[in-house]
Structures are given as structure tokens and as C-alpha cells.
Design a protein around this motif. Structure first.
Motif, short mmCIF file in Angstrom:
data_model
loop_
_atom_site.label_atom_id
_atom_site.label_comp_id
_atom_site.label_asym_id
_atom_site.label_seq_id
_atom_site.Cartn_x
_atom_site.Cartn_y
_atom_site.Cartn_z
N ARG A 100 -5.68 -2.20 -6.08
CA ARG A 100 -5.20 -2.92 -4.90
C ARG A 100 -5.37 -4.43 -5.07
O ARG A 100 -4.51 -5.21 -4.65
N TRP A 101 -6.47 -4.85 -5.67
CA TRP A 101 -6.63 -6.27 -5.98
C TRP A 101 -5.57 -6.71 -6.98
O TRP A 101 -5.01 -7.81 -6.87
N MET A 102 -5.29 -5.85 -7.96
CA MET A 102 -4.25 -6.18 -8.94
C MET A 102 -2.90 -6.36 -8.26
O MET A 102 -2.18 -7.33 -8.51
N TYR A 103 -2.55 -5.41 -7.40
CA TYR A 103 -1.27 -5.49 -6.72
C TYR A 103 -1.18 -6.76 -5.87
O TYR A 103 -0.14 -7.43 -5.84
N ALA A 104 -2.27 -7.10 -5.18
CA ALA A 104 -2.27 -8.30 -4.35
C ALA A 104 -2.01 -9.55 -5.19
O ALA A 104 -1.25 -10.44 -4.79
N LEU A 105 -2.62 -9.61 -6.37
CA LEU A 105 -2.44 -10.78 -7.23
C LEU A 105 -1.04 -10.85 -7.82
O LEU A 105 -0.41 -11.91 -7.85
N PHE A 106 -0.52 -9.72 -8.30
CA PHE A 106 0.83 -9.72 -8.85
C PHE A 106 1.86 -10.03 -7.77
O PHE A 106 2.83 -10.75 -8.01
N ALA A 107 1.67 -9.49 -6.57
CA ALA A 107 2.61 -9.75 -5.49
C ALA A 107 2.56 -11.21 -5.05
O ALA A 107 3.55 -11.76 -4.57
N THR A 108 1.41 -11.86 -5.24
CA THR A 108 1.26 -13.25 -4.83
C THR A 108 1.75 -14.22 -5.89
O THR A 108 2.43 -15.21 -5.59
N TYR A 109 1.43 -13.93 -7.17
CA TYR A 109 1.68 -14.91 -8.23
C TYR A 109 2.71 -14.47 -9.26
O TYR A 109 3.05 -15.25 -10.15
N GLY A 110 3.23 -13.26 -9.18
CA GLY A 110 4.22 -12.81 -10.14
C GLY A 110 3.59 -12.09 -11.32
O GLY A 110 2.37 -12.00 -11.45
#
Length: 404
Positions: free
Chosen positions: A364-374
Motif C-alpha cells: 500500500r505504501w508502494m502504491y501510494a508512492l507510484f500513484a503520487t510520483y509515477g
């Protein structure tokens, strides 16, 4: 009840069910939390709080009477609940740090990625390892002893917690094929071999901290004890909800702390501050709020309201796209004496100890970062890459594979 049009030419049909206008927002949230696990054969579900209606896409219109009866019964249940609102403990809208900018947002919007596959997770190893290292460093601040627990857990352990009876919607029970020659031979030739297995006495681990209590069962714990582990956890989710941040198998970095009431309280407060500092330093948007566990049965729902009132459970909620998408990525809990009592974990004076835990949902932390920064690490802001230890050329060349 009203019927809509078929979706995209397939067999799914859209239906809406009117709700009682007396339901408040919290009651409708409870209704949704129960409804998603109460009906099979649906492919989407929305509780529209503004219009007081449930909107479903279903595959079999013949089940409509059963669906309508289920919604009616659940609605009557939640109407009897005196609800408690979530309380915001911290929020980025209250002065939190953000380092997003237009270029970063454009990068996030212009790249497609996935963390989920039909039967598991496709995990970009570089970021997974980076986050695991960050969470490990955080647990070391608490002097935690490291543990590695298995994916299987005894049903007998879960029974001490009444877990299966309380959360049957989320559990995966493990079956086995008996070690009998005639049974094994029948598997090879049986047309319906799925009828042969029996329950094994094990389940897939739903929460990493349960193993900590299993390890310490019946022991005297003198002084504070902190344990840290990374574990595979499993939750039975409705198939139509899987994807993005929600998986039925996921990795959790867990911190469990056991001691007297003051130690647990102080450790939990420190954990809240450390997690919030990390969250804001990563430029994510959201809040820490009071929360409750997903109790399914009406007689247990009051426990969830008690958790809210007593501040027993905090969740770190990440919000994306201006709040259009939100989900919990961590939780910080104070179980008081409940779990130590269940496993007979005491102090030197014979009193049951107190305990708490912190969980980091790594995917979930990974998804949050990818969704935020690409999905191209080289485009991420330098402070973010530095914080995660992703500064080398090798790291910058790696991203998440785009969908074909």
C-alpha cells in the motif's frame, strides 16, 4: 429498486436500491462494510450517501430478490447502531509537508502501472526493498527484536482470539488431502477431486502480530518487550475489490510491544510521531484518524464503536487525487490487556500485560508512492529518492513495467 442499462454490452446489469433517509453517514459506512461480504455475484457496489441509495452491478438478475432482502436486513441492523464519528488526530491539511509539484503530478498521471495480479502481487523489487529497509530502521528505534514468522497459523491460535467467529469474511482456511493410499489414488482419477480435501487445522495468517502472542503464550514477560517482523498476510476479499492497493496476499512490517499500560501508551505515541514524520517527509497527503476493526456481526459492531470512543485503533489514511481515492496504509493499535489475557502473558506480579502493535502495509505504501510520483524513479524528487536510498544509477534505471 430500479434497473439501469447493461454495462458495455456484457451481461452485468446496474441496479439501485433506495435506503432509509434516516441513515447517517456512519451507518451507511457500516452498511457498505457488511454488504460487500454478504452478496456474491456482484461486480461493483457503491453506497451513495448523497442520494441515500445502494448501486450494484450484478451478473445474475435472478438473484435480485435475495439481494434486496439482504440489503433490507443489513439496513435494519445498522439502524440500531449508535454510531461514533472518526476523529482526526493529524492531517496534512493542518500544515503537513508536501513536496509535490505540477511536473511530478503530470509524471504520475501519464504512467500506468499495476501492483496486483489475479492470484498474487507483482512487486517492483527495488522499491519494496527500499521501503522494507526504511521500516526496519524505524522499528530499530524502539530496540525491537527481529522475528520471521510463517504464513500458516494454527486455527487453535485464532480460536483464542475468537478471530474466525468474529471475522469469518476475511479468513482463508487451509485444506489438506489425507495421507491414505486409496484417497491419494482417488485424487488422480476423481472427476471432482476438490471434494476430497479436509480442513488441516491451519489458516493463512490474517495478521502478523498474532504469531507474537503465540510465541509468548503462558510466559512471564519481565519488563518491556518489542518484537519486529515482516510477514505474508492474507485476507479473503471480494474479487471485484482486488487491485490497486487492495490484495488478498500482502506483506506487513509489524511492530508489537508488550509491557505495562504506561509503556504501551508511550510507545504508541512515539510510533504515531515517527510514522507521521515519515509520511509527510515522503510528500504524501492524508491523515491519522481513529478507526475500528471490520466486525461483521451485529452483536460485535458495538465493539467497533467502543474502539472509536476509546482511541484503541488509529489508521494512517493516504489520500490521492485530491481525496477521490483514500485507503489505510498503516495502523497503530492499543489492545490494552485483551490479547495478553487471551494468551496468558503476565508480568512478574502475575498481572496480565498490556500490548500494542504497529503495521505497515508495504504494497500500500508502494502504491501510494507510484500513484503520487509515477513509475520512473529517475523522475521522482531527489529528497524522496534520498530518503528511500534510491540514489544510485542502477536504481534510477528501474521502474515498474508498464502494462502492454
Amino acid at each position: 429498486m430500479t434497473a439501469g442499462e447493461e454495462n458495455g454490452g456484457d451481461s452485468d446489469v446496474n441496479y439501485s436500491f433506495a435506503l432509509d433517509k434516516s441513515l447517517n453517514e456512519q451507518q451507511m459506512e457500516l452498511l457498505y462494510g457488511k454488504l460487500i461480504y454478504s452478496i456474491e455475484g456482484i461486480v461493483s457496489c457503491i453506497v451513495d450517501a448523497d442520494n441515500h441509495e445502494v448501486v450494484l452491478d450484478i451478473t445474475d438478475p435472478e438473484r435480485l430478490p435475495v439481494i434486496e432482502d439482504t440489503i433490507t436486513a443489513l439496513q435494519e441492523e445498522v439502524k440500531r447502531v449508535r454510531t461514533v464519528k472518526r476523529r482526526v488526530i493529524k492531517s496534512t491539511q493542518q500544515g503537513g509537508i508536501t513536496i509535490q509539484d505540477a511536473a511530478v503530478t503530470q509524471n504520475a498521471d501519464s504512467h500506468d502501472f499495476t501492483l496486483h495480479k489475479e492470484l498474487g502481487a507483482e512487486m517492483p523489487a527495488v522499491l519494496f526493498k527500499a521501503l522494507e529497509n526504511v521500516f526496519t530502521h524505524l522499528t530499530e528505534l524502539f530496540g525491537a527484536e527481529k522475528r520471521k514468522y510463517p504464513s500458516l497459523i494454527l486455527q487453535a491460535t485464532l480460536s483464542k482470539l475468537n478471530y474466525i467467529e468474529t471475522y469469518p469474511q476475511n479468513i482463508y482456511l487451509v485444506s489438506e488431502i489425507p495421507h491414505q493410499m486409496e484417497t491419494l489414488e482417488s485424487v488422480r482419477h476423481h472427476e471432482h477431486f476438490e471434494r476430497i480435501p479436509r480442513l488441516s487445522g491451519y489458516a493463512l495468517t490474517p495478521a502478523a502480530c498474532f504469531h507474537c502472542y503465540e510465541e509468548l503464550e503462558g510466559q512471564v514477560v519481565n519488563g518491556p518487550l518489542v518484537l519486529a517482523s515482516t510477514s505474508n498476510c492474507f485476507r479473503h476479499e471480494a474479487p471485484w475489490r482486488l487491485g490497486k492497493h487492495r490484495m488478498n496476499e500482502f506483506n506487513v512490517k509489524e511492530l508489537a510491544f508488550i509491557g505495562d499500560a504506561e509503556f504501551v501508551r508511550a510507545t504508541r505515541l512515539q510510533a504515531v510521531e515517527e510514522i507521521w514524520a515519515l509520511f509527510t517527509a515522503l510528500g504524501l497527503e492524508g491523515s491519522i484518524e481513529t478507526a475500528s476493526d471490520p466486525f461483521y456481526f451485529e452483536e460485535d459492531v458495538l465493539k467497533g464503536q467502543h474502539q472509536l470512543m476509546a482511541d484503541m485503533k488509529y489508521e494512517l489514511i493516504c489520500r490521492l487525487d485530491g481525496g477521490k481515492e483514500s485507503f489505510a496504509i498503516s495502523s497503530v493499535n492499543d489492545m490494552r490487556q485483551s490479547l495478553c489475557k487471551a494468551f496468558d502473558i503476565r508480568d512478574r506480579n502475575g498481572n496480565w500485560q498490556h500490548s500494542g502493535c504497529v503495521g505497515f502495509g508495504i504494497e500500500r505504501w508502494m502504491y501510494a508512492l507510484f500513484a503520487t510520483y509515477g513509475n520512473v524513479l529517475a523522475f521522482w524528487p531527489e529528497p524522496i529518492r534520498k530518503l528511500l536510498g534510491l540514489e544510485s544509477e542502477d536504481h534510477l534505471e528501474k521502474g515498474v513495467e508498464e502494462k502492454a
